[in-house]
Motif scaffolding. Sequence first.
Motif, PDB file in Angstrom:
ATOM      1  N   ILE A   5      -7.450   0.639  -7.968  1.00 54.24           N
ATOM      2  CA  ILE A   5      -7.106  -0.009  -6.686  1.00 54.24           C
ATOM      3  C   ILE A   5      -5.722  -0.696  -6.537  1.00 54.24           C
ATOM      4  O   ILE A   5      -5.093  -0.630  -5.655  1.00 54.24           O
ATOM      5  CB  ILE A   5      -8.283  -1.133  -6.556  1.00 54.24           C
ATOM      6  N   SER A   6      -5.313  -1.241  -7.812  1.00 57.28           N
ATOM      7  CA  SER A   6      -3.907  -1.823  -7.644  1.00 57.28           C
ATOM      8  C   SER A   6      -3.099  -0.645  -7.406  1.00 57.28           C
ATOM      9  O   SER A   6      -2.043  -0.903  -6.535  1.00 57.28           O
ATOM     10  CB  SER A   6      -3.683  -2.422  -9.255  1.00 57.28           C
ATOM     11  N   THR A   7      -3.027   0.565  -8.093  1.00 56.91           N
ATOM     12  CA  THR A   7      -1.922   1.622  -7.830  1.00 56.91           C
ATOM     13  C   THR A   7      -2.385   2.151  -6.490  1.00 56.91           C
ATOM     14  O   THR A   7      -1.157   2.276  -5.665  1.00 56.91           O
ATOM     15  CB  THR A   7      -2.258   2.781  -9.039  1.00 56.91           C
ATOM     16  N   GLY A   8      -3.508   2.442  -5.930  1.00 60.35           N
ATOM     17  CA  GLY A   8      -3.858   2.863  -4.576  1.00 60.35           C
ATOM     18  C   GLY A   8      -3.132   2.170  -3.579  1.00 60.35           C
ATOM     19  O   GLY A   8      -2.407   2.546  -2.490  1.00 60.35           O
ATOM     20  N   LEU A   9      -3.534   0.785  -3.878  1.00 56.14           N
ATOM     21  CA  LEU A   9      -2.885  -0.067  -2.658  1.00 56.14           C
ATOM     22  C   LEU A   9      -1.532  -0.323  -2.647  1.00 56.14           C
ATOM     23  O   LEU A   9      -0.655  -0.295  -1.583  1.00 56.14           O
ATOM     24  CB  LEU A   9      -3.664  -1.555  -2.737  1.00 56.14           C
ATOM     25  N   SER A  10      -0.932  -0.428  -4.086  1.00 60.74           N
ATOM     26  CA  SER A  10       0.532  -0.630  -4.128  1.00 60.74           C
ATOM     27  C   SER A  10       1.485   0.675  -3.546  1.00 60.74           C
ATOM     28  O   SER A  10       2.438   0.396  -2.824  1.00 60.74           O
ATOM     29  CB  SER A  10       0.835  -0.673  -5.563  1.00 60.74           C
ATOM     30  N   ILE A  11       0.797   1.868  -3.882  1.00 62.34           N
ATOM     31  CA  ILE A  11       1.501   3.043  -3.314  1.00 62.34           C
ATOM     32  C   ILE A  11       1.545   3.066  -1.741  1.00 62.34           C
ATOM     33  O   ILE A  11       2.683   2.956  -1.129  1.00 62.34           O
ATOM     34  CB  ILE A  11       1.056   4.206  -3.834  1.00 62.34           C
ATOM     35  N   GLY A  12       0.511   2.783  -1.187  1.00 53.76           N
ATOM     36  CA  GLY A  12       0.318   2.706   0.349  1.00 53.76           C
ATOM     37  C   GLY A  12       0.836   1.895   1.028  1.00 53.76           C
ATOM     38  O   GLY A  12       1.979   2.166   1.985  1.00 53.76           O
ATOM     39  N   ALA A  13       0.942   0.684   0.621  1.00 56.69           N
ATOM     40  CA  ALA A  13       1.719  -0.727   0.871  1.00 56.69           C
ATOM     41  C   ALA A  13       3.319  -0.431   0.875  1.00 56.69           C
ATOM     42  O   ALA A  13       4.082  -0.744   1.749  1.00 56.69           O
ATOM     43  CB  ALA A  13       1.373  -1.821   0.430  1.00 56.69           C
ATOM     44  N   SER A  14       3.694  -0.020  -0.245  1.00 55.15           N
ATOM     45  CA  SER A  14       5.050   0.227  -0.710  1.00 55.15           C
ATOM     46  C   SER A  14       5.573   1.373   0.397  1.00 55.15           C
ATOM     47  O   SER A  14       6.885   1.006   0.654  1.00 55.15           O
ATOM     48  CB  SER A  14       5.178   0.580  -1.963  1.00 55.15           C
ATOM     49  N   TYR A  15       5.085   2.362   0.524  1.00 56.57           N
ATOM     50  CA  TYR A  15       5.650   3.340   1.459  1.00 56.57           C
ATOM     51  C   TYR A  15       5.603   2.756   2.836  1.00 56.57           C
ATOM     52  O   TYR A  15       6.801   3.105   3.761  1.00 56.57           O
ATOM     53  CB  TYR A  15       4.815   4.504   1.579  1.00 56.57           C
ATOM     54  N   ILE A  16       4.456   1.890   3.200  1.00 58.41           N
ATOM     55  CA  ILE A  16       4.893   1.508   4.807  1.00 58.41           C
ATOM     56  C   ILE A  16       6.091   0.237   4.818  1.00 58.41           C
ATOM     57  O   ILE A  16       6.666   0.403   5.627  1.00 58.41           O
ATOM     58  CB  ILE A  16       3.339   0.822   4.996  1.00 58.41           C
ATOM     59  N   VAL A  17       6.156  -0.379   3.850  1.00 59.20           N
ATOM     60  CA  VAL A  17       7.200  -1.324   3.765  1.00 59.20           C
ATOM     61  C   VAL A  17       8.447  -0.623   3.569  1.00 59.20           C
ATOM     62  O   VAL A  17       9.509  -1.241   4.252  1.00 59.20           O
ATOM     63  CB  VAL A  17       6.768  -2.627   2.744  1.00 59.20           C
ATOM     64  N   GLY A  37       5.029   8.842 -11.402  1.00 61.21           N
ATOM     65  CA  GLY A  37       4.565   8.291 -12.678  1.00 61.21           C
ATOM     66  C   GLY A  37       3.555   7.029 -12.796  1.00 61.21           C
ATOM     67  O   GLY A  37       2.870   7.209 -13.812  1.00 61.21           O
ATOM     68  N   ASP A  38       3.442   6.382 -11.865  1.00 59.14           N
ATOM     69  CA  ASP A  38       2.458   5.573 -11.489  1.00 59.14           C
ATOM     70  C   ASP A  38       0.968   5.973 -11.374  1.00 59.14           C
ATOM     71  O   ASP A  38      -0.092   5.463 -12.014  1.00 59.14           O
ATOM     72  CB  ASP A  38       2.788   4.617 -10.424  1.00 59.14           C
ATOM     73  N   ILE A  39       0.942   7.210 -10.680  1.00 60.54           N
ATOM     74  CA  ILE A  39      -0.375   8.001 -10.657  1.00 60.54           C
ATOM     75  C   ILE A  39      -0.880   8.503 -11.843  1.00 60.54           C
ATOM     76  O   ILE A  39      -2.025   8.361 -12.398  1.00 60.54           O
ATOM     77  CB  ILE A  39      -0.375   8.907  -9.457  1.00 60.54           C
ATOM     78  N   LEU A  40       0.126   8.982 -12.578  1.00 63.32           N
ATOM     79  CA  LEU A  40      -0.127   9.599 -14.052  1.00 63.32           C
ATOM     80  C   LEU A  40      -0.502   8.534 -15.039  1.00 63.32           C
ATOM     81  O   LEU A  40      -1.421   8.696 -15.717  1.00 63.32           O
ATOM     82  CB  LEU A  40       0.968  10.494 -14.563  1.00 63.32           C
TER      83      LEU A  40
END
Length: 323
Positions: free
Chosen positions: A244-256, A212-215
């Motif tokens: 940038i906000s969406t890309g970084l957030s998604i990557g960091a969220s999956y890691i955490v 949903g965030d990507i779309l």
Amino acid sequence: MNVKLQNLYKNRLLHKGLEYAADKSPTFMAGTALVLSTLRPLSILATPKTDRENKKLACAKSIASAGINYTIMYGLTNILTKGIKGIEDKPSLYLKQSTIAKLQEAGKPLSASKKYQFLAQLFKLGLGFVMAVPKSALTCTLIPPIMKKVFNNEESGSPISSQNGKKLSFKGGAKLNPLSKGMGRVMDNPKMQNMAEKFKDSNYAMHIPVLGDILSTAAFIHQSNKSKKIKEDRKPVLNYNAGISTGLSIGASYIVDSLLNKPTEKFVNKFSEVNKNNPKLAKYVEGIRIAKPTLIMGSIYYLAIPLISTFWAERIHKPKHNK
């Protein structure tokens, strides 16, 4: 077990919050975003060596996005939740016996089954995906009036009322049985049941909101480029910021989220042990599964990422602009 921890696991406020997260997951997510969004503008405005006008635009986008998201999700989720509750209260009225037999786990009510929970959350979390494009369009529309009202920016356009000045209304009809029946038909579909069997143990509480965030971000960038009320020279930085906000957030969220898997399971096991006689235990555990990715994604997106994305969005645009 520590008395304080035991009291925490039995805390009524915690139980109500977890039940709310399970029953009204879209509203819980939107509400969390709304609360955290109050701090996001402060993070954006604190970004060093960044054009003040670009920071104002990023703040306006954040305020508009959180407000629209909560308003829409609150109204629609209340309608959707009643439809789901109709099935949970009287499953035999809305589901085939073969469906109940396939979804239900031995010795548990239907609502406690992981397969049923997946299908129920597919409706709830999928609502955010379905509404991603309309929310982005409204967010883009509200940026100019917010710029004018909040930051006293006279060049950013005038407020635009929705639907010819009428307030948005999300009132549901009095009869909700047709909605429960429609959901029941979807659950009766063997393909949906097979999907539930396949993905019941997946991290769908994270995957669906991420889609949903990507779309939503893609739709916002498209609407931003079409907007006649946002200055052309400000659009690239605003769009880079969103991407940038969406890309970084998604990557960091999956890691955490991955790092917190074991502590979460430990918490769930202890919580379940303390509340083993509580009839709503399955609902609380479902709420934990929803709350975990929501709090992770919200904290990262609204608190950690804004300063980074605002800083780099302008620096990515400058070299291209200079060329």
